[in-house]
Write a protein that holds these residues in place. Sequence first.
Motif, PDB file in Angstrom:
ATOM      1  N   LEU A   1      63.580  20.128  26.472  1.00  0.00           N
ATOM      2  CA  LEU A   1      64.106  19.971  25.447  1.00  0.00           C
ATOM      3  C   LEU A   1      63.387  19.937  24.261  1.00  0.00           C
ATOM      4  CD1 LEU A   1      67.374  19.495  25.230  1.00  0.00           C
ATOM      5  CD2 LEU A   1      66.591  16.975  25.236  1.00  0.00           C
ATOM      6  N   ASN A   2      63.930  21.003  23.878  1.00  0.00           N
ATOM      7  CA  ASN A   2      63.303  21.276  21.963  1.00  0.00           C
ATOM      8  C   ASN A   2      63.867  20.244  21.309  1.00  0.00           C
ATOM      9  OD1 ASN A   2      61.766  23.582  20.977  1.00  0.00           O
ATOM     10  ND2 ASN A   2      63.840  23.923  19.818  1.00  0.00           N
ATOM     11  N   VAL A   3      62.254  20.241  20.216  1.00  0.00           N
ATOM     12  CA  VAL A   3      63.369  19.533  19.463  1.00  0.00           C
ATOM     13  C   VAL A   3      63.172  20.019  18.052  1.00  0.00           C
ATOM     14  CG1 VAL A   3      62.012  17.454  17.624  1.00  0.00           C
ATOM     15  CG2 VAL A   3      62.399  17.124  20.281  1.00  0.00           C
ATOM     16  N   ALA A   4      64.233  19.774  17.257  1.00  0.00           N
ATOM     17  CA  ALA A   4      64.128  21.173  15.803  1.00  0.00           C
ATOM     18  C   ALA A   4      63.277  20.191  15.082  1.00  0.00           C
ATOM     19  CB  ALA A   4      65.736  20.828  15.017  1.00  0.00           C
ATOM     20  N   ALA A   5      63.624  19.090  14.988  1.00  0.00           N
ATOM     21  CA  ALA A   5      62.839  17.785  13.579  1.00  0.00           C
ATOM     22  C   ALA A   5      62.540  16.854  13.839  1.00  0.00           C
ATOM     23  CB  ALA A   5      63.317  17.934  12.652  1.00  0.00           C
ATOM     24  N   VAL A   6      60.363  16.404  13.152  1.00  0.00           N
ATOM     25  CA  VAL A   6      60.124  14.723  13.438  1.00  0.00           C
ATOM     26  C   VAL A   6      60.571  14.106  12.551  1.00  0.00           C
ATOM     27  CG1 VAL A   6      58.764  13.248  15.027  1.00  0.00           C
ATOM     28  CG2 VAL A   6      59.399  15.739  15.622  1.00  0.00           C
ATOM     29  N   ALA A   7      60.389  13.505  11.843  1.00  0.00           N
ATOM     30  CA  ALA A   7      61.092  12.330  10.923  1.00  0.00           C
ATOM     31  C   ALA A   7      61.541  10.826  10.838  1.00  0.00           C
ATOM     32  CB  ALA A   7      61.767  12.971   9.859  1.00  0.00           C
ATOM     33  N   ALA A   8      60.829  10.181   9.875  1.00  0.00           N
ATOM     34  CA  ALA A   8      60.734   8.752   9.832  1.00  0.00           C
ATOM     35  C   ALA A   8      61.777   8.184   9.625  1.00  0.00           C
ATOM     36  CB  ALA A   8      59.420   8.303   8.650  1.00  0.00           C
ATOM     37  N   THR A   9      62.887   9.130   8.590  1.00  0.00           N
ATOM     38  CA  THR A   9      64.179   8.515   7.964  1.00  0.00           C
ATOM     39  C   THR A   9      64.763  10.205   8.192  1.00  0.00           C
ATOM     40  OG1 THR A   9      63.807   9.159   5.738  1.00  0.00           O
ATOM     41  CG2 THR A   9      63.632   6.384   6.924  1.00  0.00           C
ATOM     42  N   VAL A  10      66.037   9.953   8.222  1.00  0.00           N
ATOM     43  CA  VAL A  10      66.911  10.882   8.709  1.00  0.00           C
ATOM     44  C   VAL A  10      66.562  11.829   7.084  1.00  0.00           C
ATOM     45  CG1 VAL A  10      69.621  11.370   7.763  1.00  0.00           C
ATOM     46  CG2 VAL A  10      69.042  10.024   9.848  1.00  0.00           C
ATOM     47  N   ASP A  11      66.595  11.268   5.996  1.00  0.00           N
ATOM     48  CA  ASP A  11      66.407  11.535   4.532  1.00  0.00           C
ATOM     49  C   ASP A  11      65.691  12.549   4.563  1.00  0.00           C
ATOM     50  OD1 ASP A  11      68.900  10.739   3.389  1.00  0.00           O
ATOM     51  OD2 ASP A  11      68.596   8.736   2.826  1.00  0.00           O
ATOM     52  N   ALA A  12      64.283  11.688   5.136  1.00  0.00           N
ATOM     53  CA  ALA A  12      63.088  12.815   5.269  1.00  0.00           C
ATOM     54  C   ALA A  12      62.997  13.983   5.932  1.00  0.00           C
ATOM     55  CB  ALA A  12      61.689  12.158   5.536  1.00  0.00           C
ATOM     56  N   ILE A  13      64.404  14.505   6.497  1.00  0.00           N
ATOM     57  CA  ILE A  13      64.379  15.835   7.329  1.00  0.00           C
ATOM     58  C   ILE A  13      64.618  16.360   6.193  1.00  0.00           C
ATOM     59  CG2 ILE A  13      65.599  17.127   8.862  1.00  0.00           C
ATOM     60  CD1 ILE A  13      66.606  14.583   9.833  1.00  0.00           C
ATOM     61  N   PRO A  14      64.086  17.779   6.392  1.00  0.00           N
ATOM     62  CA  PRO A  14      64.111  18.535   5.016  1.00  0.00           C
ATOM     63  C   PRO A  14      65.648  19.750   5.344  1.00  0.00           C
ATOM     64  CG  PRO A  14      62.286  19.813   6.569  1.00  0.00           C
ATOM     65  CD  PRO A  14      62.591  18.275   6.791  1.00  0.00           C
ATOM     66  N   SER A  15      66.026  19.749   4.221  1.00  0.00           N
ATOM     67  CA  SER A  15      67.042  20.994   3.764  1.00  0.00           C
ATOM     68  C   SER A  15      66.964  21.937   4.192  1.00  0.00           C
ATOM     69  CB  SER A  15      68.006  20.855   2.377  1.00  0.00           C
ATOM     70  OG  SER A  15      67.280  20.644   1.415  1.00  0.00           O
ATOM     71  N   TRP A  16      65.486  22.488   4.287  1.00  0.00           N
ATOM     72  CA  TRP A  16      65.935  23.843   4.694  1.00  0.00           C
ATOM     73  C   TRP A  16      65.505  24.169   6.065  1.00  0.00           C
ATOM     74  CZ3 TRP A  16      61.447  24.176   7.526  1.00  0.00           C
ATOM     75  CH2 TRP A  16      60.263  23.136   7.649  1.00  0.00           C
ATOM     76  N   LEU A  17      65.792  23.116   6.724  1.00  0.00           N
ATOM     77  CA  LEU A  17      65.950  23.873   8.205  1.00  0.00           C
ATOM     78  C   LEU A  17      66.973  23.268   8.581  1.00  0.00           C
ATOM     79  CD1 LEU A  17      63.179  23.100  10.554  1.00  0.00           C
ATOM     80  CD2 LEU A  17      64.485  20.625  10.833  1.00  0.00           C
ATOM     81  N   SER A  18      68.353  23.650   7.488  1.00  0.00           N
ATOM     82  CA  SER A  18      69.134  24.357   7.952  1.00  0.00           C
ATOM     83  C   SER A  18      69.675  26.060   8.389  1.00  0.00           C
ATOM     84  CB  SER A  18      70.269  23.975   6.392  1.00  0.00           C
ATOM     85  OG  SER A  18      69.869  25.131   5.299  1.00  0.00           O
ATOM     86  N   ARG A  19      68.066  26.631   7.915  1.00  0.00           N
ATOM     87  CA  ARG A  19      68.211  27.951   8.395  1.00  0.00           C
ATOM     88  C   ARG A  19      67.714  28.256   9.472  1.00  0.00           C
ATOM     89  NH1 ARG A  19      65.209  28.124   3.619  1.00  0.00           N
ATOM     90  NH2 ARG A  19      62.971  27.830   5.180  1.00  0.00           N
TER      91      ARG A  19
END
Length: 274
Positions: free
Chosen positions: A196-214
């Motif tokens: 299974l693939n993971v797109a992001a790992v972060a301490a909080t949801v708000d710490a996920i970078p918005s540019w990942l939307s691309r």
Amino acid sequence: MTEREFRFGVVAGNAPSGAEWAATARRAEELGFDTLLVPDTLQTFAPFPALAAAAAATSTLHVGSYVLSAANRSPGLVAWETSTLQQVSDGRFELGLGGGRPDAAEDAATLGGDFGTPSDRLQRVASTIAAVRKLENAPPVMIAASRPRMLRLAAAQADIVALGLPPQTLEPELARTVSQLRDAAGERFDQLELHLNVAAVAATVDAIPSWLSRMVGGDPRDMAWNGGIAFLVGSAERIADLLCRRREEFDVSYIGVNALFMEQFAEVIKVLRG
């Protein structure tokens, strides 16, 4: 079913230079990752030469395609490239195959290939596996699958099944997909390693970078907040507990992580490997 040991992969496709690409591979190896996985898109490195360079820069790291689009290469060409890469990597190559992403038709046209129908691409995957299995040094084969026909092919012929679910997929859909695979595989299910693939790992949801939307095709924070399976949020211990539960409930033991987050995920590896 005997619980499989976890394996961890880094999904990477670009670097500014050869030296930095080699450094990425070496860093993945240092952090405890098992594989370096390269996508098959015209926006990333060509998989075979990039994987050969990564293998040359490391000593234990496995390398794999994630995943070759069936329309882009003939079965014979894939077998030839596979045999070479298996030899120069000292047996560390893992071949990943799939029918192609929804937007892969443009890549196929640019490369002079015929994307074809879903049935055409399914047959191309099967023909490629058959060509590769004839090699004396045939590698493990990963098939990316999420729909019934490709799941059935993976159930019958794969060593590894990459569950090709969208990043916003919730656990109930993951459970249904694994159940379909289990039903199709029967007794062979225990031989399959599920990825299974993971797109992001972060301490909080708000710490996920918005540019990942691309990359994920939508708001990554919304996806994570709603429980999308491709987002791991929390402390290393909390994420480790989540992955252990998913291994127990869904038999997913092979985790691929976006290379942009490999340093964060390395803390999870430390917890899981104790």
